[in-house]
Scaffold this motif. Structure first.
Motif, PDB file in Angstrom:
ATOM      1  N   VAL A  26       1.059  -1.710  -0.252  1.00  0.00           N
ATOM      2  CA  VAL A  26       0.083  -0.266   0.081  1.00  0.00           C
ATOM      3  C   VAL A  26       0.908   1.044   0.109  1.00  0.00           C
ATOM      4  O   VAL A  26       0.320   1.936  -0.651  1.00  0.00           O
ATOM      5  N   ALA A  27       1.770   0.956   0.443  1.00  0.00           N
ATOM      6  CA  ALA A  27       2.743   2.520   0.939  1.00  0.00           C
ATOM      7  C   ALA A  27       3.565   2.295  -0.849  1.00  0.00           C
ATOM      8  O   ALA A  27       3.414   3.719  -1.082  1.00  0.00           O
ATOM      9  N   GLY A  28       3.916   1.622  -0.896  1.00  0.00           N
ATOM     10  CA  GLY A  28       4.807   1.321  -2.500  1.00  0.00           C
ATOM     11  C   GLY A  28       3.672   1.714  -3.734  1.00  0.00           C
ATOM     12  O   GLY A  28       4.295   2.504  -4.344  1.00  0.00           O
ATOM     13  N   LEU A  29       1.829   2.138  -2.983  1.00  0.00           N
ATOM     14  CA  LEU A  29       1.501   1.885  -4.246  1.00  0.00           C
ATOM     15  C   LEU A  29       1.389   3.387  -4.183  1.00  0.00           C
ATOM     16  O   LEU A  29       1.105   4.271  -5.237  1.00  0.00           O
ATOM     17  N   VAL A  30       0.946   4.810  -3.432  1.00  0.00           N
ATOM     18  CA  VAL A  30       0.806   5.420  -3.086  1.00  0.00           C
ATOM     19  C   VAL A  30       2.146   6.083  -3.634  1.00  0.00           C
ATOM     20  O   VAL A  30       1.837   7.319  -4.102  1.00  0.00           O
ATOM     21  N   LEU A  31       2.754   5.353  -2.941  1.00  0.00           N
ATOM     22  CA  LEU A  31       4.154   6.580  -3.200  1.00  0.00           C
ATOM     23  C   LEU A  31       4.962   6.062  -5.372  1.00  0.00           C
ATOM     24  O   LEU A  31       4.900   7.546  -5.876  1.00  0.00           O
ATOM     25  N   TRP A  32       4.195   5.259  -6.067  1.00  0.00           N
ATOM     26  CA  TRP A  32       4.302   4.937  -7.084  1.00  0.00           C
ATOM     27  C   TRP A  32       3.472   5.600  -8.287  1.00  0.00           C
ATOM     28  O   TRP A  32       3.947   6.097  -8.625  1.00  0.00           O
TER      29      TRP A  32
ATOM     30  N   TYR B  51       8.520   5.776   1.109  1.00  0.00           N
ATOM     31  CA  TYR B  51       9.869   5.067   1.202  1.00  0.00           C
ATOM     32  C   TYR B  51      10.242   4.417   2.553  1.00  0.00           C
ATOM     33  O   TYR B  51      10.543   2.432   3.167  1.00  0.00           O
ATOM     34  N   ILE B  52      10.152   4.942   3.406  1.00  0.00           N
ATOM     35  CA  ILE B  52      10.881   4.963   4.990  1.00  0.00           C
ATOM     36  C   ILE B  52       9.350   3.565   5.105  1.00  0.00           C
ATOM     37  O   ILE B  52       9.705   2.516   5.996  1.00  0.00           O
ATOM     38  N   PRO B  53       7.410   3.471   5.748  1.00  0.00           N
ATOM     39  CA  PRO B  53       6.939   2.479   5.363  1.00  0.00           C
ATOM     40  C   PRO B  53       7.232   1.592   4.729  1.00  0.00           C
ATOM     41  O   PRO B  53       6.806   0.205   4.884  1.00  0.00           O
ATOM     42  N   PHE B  54       7.601   1.767   3.062  1.00  0.00           N
ATOM     43  CA  PHE B  54       7.345   0.647   2.479  1.00  0.00           C
ATOM     44  C   PHE B  54       8.636  -0.818   3.179  1.00  0.00           C
ATOM     45  O   PHE B  54       8.375  -1.716   2.796  1.00  0.00           O
ATOM     46  N   VAL B  55       9.612   0.214   3.199  1.00  0.00           N
ATOM     47  CA  VAL B  55      10.536  -1.138   3.643  1.00  0.00           C
ATOM     48  C   VAL B  55      11.324  -1.616   4.937  1.00  0.00           C
ATOM     49  O   VAL B  55      11.104  -2.354   5.158  1.00  0.00           O
ATOM     50  N   VAL B  56      10.304  -0.662   5.575  1.00  0.00           N
ATOM     51  CA  VAL B  56       9.961  -0.579   7.659  1.00  0.00           C
ATOM     52  C   VAL B  56       9.126  -1.902   7.089  1.00  0.00           C
ATOM     53  O   VAL B  56       9.647  -3.509   7.424  1.00  0.00           O
ATOM     54  N   PHE B  57       8.025  -2.240   6.004  1.00  0.00           N
ATOM     55  CA  PHE B  57       6.744  -3.332   7.032  1.00  0.00           C
ATOM     56  C   PHE B  57       7.412  -4.995   5.516  1.00  0.00           C
ATOM     57  O   PHE B  57       7.396  -5.856   5.441  1.00  0.00           O
ATOM     58  N   PHE B  58       8.358  -4.126   4.747  1.00  0.00           N
ATOM     59  CA  PHE B  58       9.135  -4.975   3.496  1.00  0.00           C
ATOM     60  C   PHE B  58       9.657  -6.018   4.611  1.00  0.00           C
ATOM     61  O   PHE B  58       9.821  -6.999   4.223  1.00  0.00           O
ATOM     62  N   ILE B  59      10.613  -5.385   4.952  1.00  0.00           N
ATOM     63  CA  ILE B  59      11.855  -5.974   6.155  1.00  0.00           C
ATOM     64  C   ILE B  59      10.397  -6.841   7.452  1.00  0.00           C
ATOM     65  O   ILE B  59      11.595  -7.677   7.182  1.00  0.00           O
ATOM     66  N   LEU B  60       9.523  -6.546   7.979  1.00  0.00           N
ATOM     67  CA  LEU B  60       9.301  -7.210   8.664  1.00  0.00           C
ATOM     68  C   LEU B  60       8.088  -7.822   7.564  1.00  0.00           C
ATOM     69  O   LEU B  60       7.494  -9.380   8.328  1.00  0.00           O
ATOM     70  N   HIS B  61       8.554  -7.911   6.361  1.00  0.00           N
ATOM     71  CA  HIS B  61       7.414  -9.134   5.614  1.00  0.00           C
ATOM     72  C   HIS B  61       7.787 -10.493   5.224  1.00  0.00           C
ATOM     73  O   HIS B  61       7.706 -11.434   5.546  1.00  0.00           O
ATOM     74  N   VAL B  62       9.395 -10.089   5.043  1.00  0.00           N
ATOM     75  CA  VAL B  62      10.092 -11.076   4.543  1.00  0.00           C
ATOM     76  C   VAL B  62      11.436 -11.744   6.035  1.00  0.00           C
ATOM     77  O   VAL B  62      12.137 -12.382   6.067  1.00  0.00           O
ATOM     78  N   GLY B  63      11.339 -10.500   6.886  1.00  0.00           N
ATOM     79  CA  GLY B  63      12.298 -11.072   7.671  1.00  0.00           C
ATOM     80  C   GLY B  63      13.927 -11.000   7.688  1.00  0.00           C
ATOM     81  O   GLY B  63      13.839 -10.113   6.461  1.00  0.00           O
ATOM     82  N   ILE B  64      15.068 -10.987   8.172  1.00  0.00           N
ATOM     83  CA  ILE B  64      16.236 -10.075   8.367  1.00  0.00           C
ATOM     84  C   ILE B  64      17.006 -10.778   7.630  1.00  0.00           C
ATOM     85  O   ILE B  64      17.681 -10.198   7.377  1.00  0.00           O
ATOM     86  N   ASN B  65      16.949 -12.261   7.956  1.00  0.00           N
ATOM     87  CA  ASN B  65      17.411 -13.184   6.619  1.00  0.00           C
ATOM     88  C   ASN B  65      17.567 -13.055   5.498  1.00  0.00           C
ATOM     89  O   ASN B  65      18.373 -12.450   4.415  1.00  0.00           O
ATOM     90  N   TYR B  66      16.966 -12.646   4.999  1.00  0.00           N
ATOM     91  CA  TYR B  66      16.046 -12.537   3.506  1.00  0.00           C
ATOM     92  C   TYR B  66      16.109 -11.283   2.869  1.00  0.00           C
ATOM     93  O   TYR B  66      17.068 -11.032   2.087  1.00  0.00           O
ATOM     94  N   THR B  67      16.308 -10.155   3.752  1.00  0.00           N
ATOM     95  CA  THR B  67      16.701  -8.756   3.489  1.00  0.00           C
ATOM     96  C   THR B  67      17.961  -8.930   3.447  1.00  0.00           C
ATOM     97  O   THR B  67      18.404  -7.383   2.499  1.00  0.00           O
ATOM     98  N   THR B  68      18.988  -9.409   4.017  1.00  0.00           N
ATOM     99  CA  THR B  68      20.337  -9.117   3.530  1.00  0.00           C
ATOM    100  C   THR B  68      20.302  -8.634   2.136  1.00  0.00           C
ATOM    101  O   THR B  68      21.879  -8.305   1.657  1.00  0.00           O
ATOM    102  N   THR B  69      20.337  -9.596   1.012  1.00  0.00           N
ATOM    103  CA  THR B  69      20.215  -9.179  -0.640  1.00  0.00           C
ATOM    104  C   THR B  69      19.814  -7.489  -0.995  1.00  0.00           C
ATOM    105  O   THR B  69      20.730  -7.093  -1.391  1.00  0.00           O
ATOM    106  N   MET B  70      19.716  -6.777  -0.332  1.00  0.00           N
ATOM    107  CA  MET B  70      19.612  -5.780  -1.095  1.00  0.00           C
ATOM    108  C   MET B  70      20.485  -4.902   0.270  1.00  0.00           C
ATOM    109  O   MET B  70      20.452  -3.251   0.462  1.00  0.00           O
ATOM    110  N   LEU B  71      20.748  -5.388   1.794  1.00  0.00           N
ATOM    111  CA  LEU B  71      21.150  -4.690   2.417  1.00  0.00           C
ATOM    112  C   LEU B  71      22.536  -3.390   1.988  1.00  0.00           C
ATOM    113  O   LEU B  71      22.575  -2.466   2.647  1.00  0.00           O
ATOM    114  N   PRO B  72      23.194  -3.771   0.981  1.00  0.00           N
ATOM    115  CA  PRO B  72      24.229  -3.262   1.343  1.00  0.00           C
ATOM    116  C   PRO B  72      24.108  -1.945   0.243  1.00  0.00           C
ATOM    117  O   PRO B  72      24.038  -0.795   0.807  1.00  0.00           O
TER     118      PRO B  72
END
Length: 514
Positions: free
Chosen positions: A103-109, A131-152
């Motif tokens: 939802v946050a991403g669609l509003v931004l988009w 983008y702040i709630p978009f990224v925060v809830f994305f991390i909560l959605h997939v978990g920190i382990n999966y997020t490491t791909t976009m961390l750098p």
């Protein structure tokens, strides 16, 4: 029924793959908008030149993530498991967090498409903070382990964004403004001699009296070589913000609070390898070419190097706009003539058939001298002259701090719960803690580096002011010298470049014949 089940399985797998491919694009999303990054110069890119890649990646990410979400809604509806849309699992993927992120991403988009962005830029600007709630809830959605791909990429973006925040908190020293009759102004700021930038660099300005939230990018028109302690920006009144600024400087004001961010630009611009430079502009688009000409003036006069021939082809709507060409020479520091600079200017005035009568001409440029506050500081590099070394120290130390904190928490809290009890540490809680410690590491490292460089700059500025006061004439008071050490420059003759300009009225440039 078997066919339906096969279709559902394919939809499930397709939705998963859409998310995986979307995450690959997400990995690179933040690199192009990390303005102070050391990564972009490695590929010969600048922050403003790489925005298009951010736009392309953003459209790809949102298209794939939206298709991923829609696919799962259809899949769950077909298998009669729509209740999964309201699940927030303790472990694994959380559906609600993913929906909130979408939802946050669609509003931004929705506000990024050109027609909306150009007509309602403020709406685009403010909604882009989603983008702040978009990224925060994305991390909560997939978990920190999966997020490491976009961390750098996101990690570098956070460091850059926080450093820009620190730089933009203080006001800079605005010394003077040249007010032109064509609704344009040139702002002249004080800068430290250690701040070096290339021609065509840009800087972001904020004037709180106009808007505390709006930041506008402008091309730097000065040369850090020719004007070692000044930075100039030319602003044409073409919108509400710029017209308001012009009105304020046209009235009787003593000072103006301004905050800056930058400058940003190419690491190098090798103009000397060309025999001829042809520069084509329209209206205020002449600004970046002014910075190039000033840089070549310095090269010709001070370094005694052979410079290329310069042909500037520029067009304006009205003859008043021709006064922009008078800004080719800075307020101070220019030589009396161009003995080694072969400059030719072809200027076109498209909406007038002939030159206006002398009595109707309004070509006078008025210089407004301002009185900065003692707390206003010259523009300086965020991390000093050795910015890349400091940036490397911030990246490494902040990540080490993050690892130390998360290691302590894992050893004494998360690991005992996961291994020694029947409970499992929640995926979302783990992700929140990782985000918190990452931000703490960035805060500690970046604040420390910025504070040390700020203190060093303050000492250098104080030393320079003392030297200037000691060298001032007896008639000049220390107070006036402090507030505006360059006021005497107003009496210097402004060099005319009219002999270099070939004027054309009532026609447009024919680039083929040129």
């Amino acid at each position: 029924m078997a066919h339906a089940c096969r279709w559902e399985v394919k939809l499930d797998r397709t939705s998963d793959w859409l998310a995986i491919v979307g995450n690959i694009a997400f990995v690179f999303l933040f690199f192009p908008v990390t303005r102070g990054s050391s990564v972009l110069p490695l590929f010969g890119l600048t922050s403003e030149g790489s925005v298009k890649y951010h736009i392309w990646l953003g459209h790809i990410v949102m298209t794939l993530f939206t298709a991923h979400s829609f696919g799962y809604v259809v899949y769950w509806a077909s298998v009669r498991k729509l209740h999964k849309l309201l699940e927030w699992k303790k472990t694994g993927f959380s559906a609600i967090a993913g929906e909130l992120s979408l939802v946050a991403g669609l509003v931004l988009w929705a506000t990024t498409f050109p027609r909306i962005r150009r007509k309602m830029f403020e709406v685009f600007f403010y909604t882009h903070h989603m983008y702040i709630p978009f990224v925060v809830f994305f991390i909560l959605h997939v978990g920190i382990n999966y997020t490491t791909t976009m961390l750098p990429g996101f990690f570098l973006f956070l460091i850059d964004r926080y450093l820009r925040f620190l730089q933009s908190r203080s006001n800079v020293r605005l010394l003077s403004a040249r007010v032109l009759p064509c609704q344009a102004v040139e702002l002249n700021f004080s800068k430290t001699t250690g701040l070096r930038y290339s021609p065509t660099s840009i800087i972001f300005l904020n004037v709180p009296t106009i808007s505390k939230m709006q930041w506008h990018p402008f091309t730097v028109s000065s040369s850090s070589s020719l004007e070692s302690d000044k930075l100039s920006v030319i602003i044409k009144g073409e919108g509400k913000w710029s017209n308001k600024l012009y009105q304020m400087l046209s009235s009787s004001i003593d000072r103006l609070d301004v905050s800056t961010e930058g400058p940003y630009g190419p690491t190098s611009t090798d103009f000397l390898r060309h025999e001829l430079l042809v520069m084509v502009s329209g209206g205020s688009g002449v600004t970046p070419f002014i910075s190039i000409i000033r840089e070549l003036i310095y090269t010709s006069e001070n370094l005694k190097c052979k410079t290329p021939e310069i042909l500037l082809i520029t067009s304006f709507k009205n003859s008043n706009d021709l006064t922009l060409l008078d800004l080719i020479l800075p307020l101070c520091g220019a030589p009396p003539e161009f003995p080694n600079l072969d400059l030719k200017i072809e200027a076109y005035v498209t909406r007038e058939r002939a030159a206006p009568p002398k009595e109707q001409e309004n070509t006078k440029i008025r210089t407004v001298w301002l009185k900065p506050n003692p707390s206003d500081a010259p523009i300086s590099p965020i991390l000093g002259p050795n910015s890349y070394l400091w940036l490397g120290a911030i990246i490494s130390s902040s990540f080490i701090i993050y690892l130390i904190f998360i290691g302590i928490l894992t050893r004494y809290t998360i690991y005992p719960i996961d291994r020694n009890t029947n409970k499992i540490y929640a995926t979302s809680s783990r992700a929140l803690i990782h985000m918190l410690f990452l931000c703490i590491g960035i805060f500690i490292a970046a604040t420390s580096a910025f504070s040390m460089n700020k203190s060093k700059n303050a000492r250098e500025i104080k030393t320079t002011q003392i030297q200037h006061m000691e060298g001032a004439t007896p008639q000049a008071s220390p107070n006036s010298s402090f507030y505006n050490a360059d006021r005497e420059l107003e009496s210097l003759p402004q060099q005319s470049i009219s002999q270099l300009i070939n004027l054309h009225y009532g026609e447009r440039p024919d680039l083929k014949s040129e």
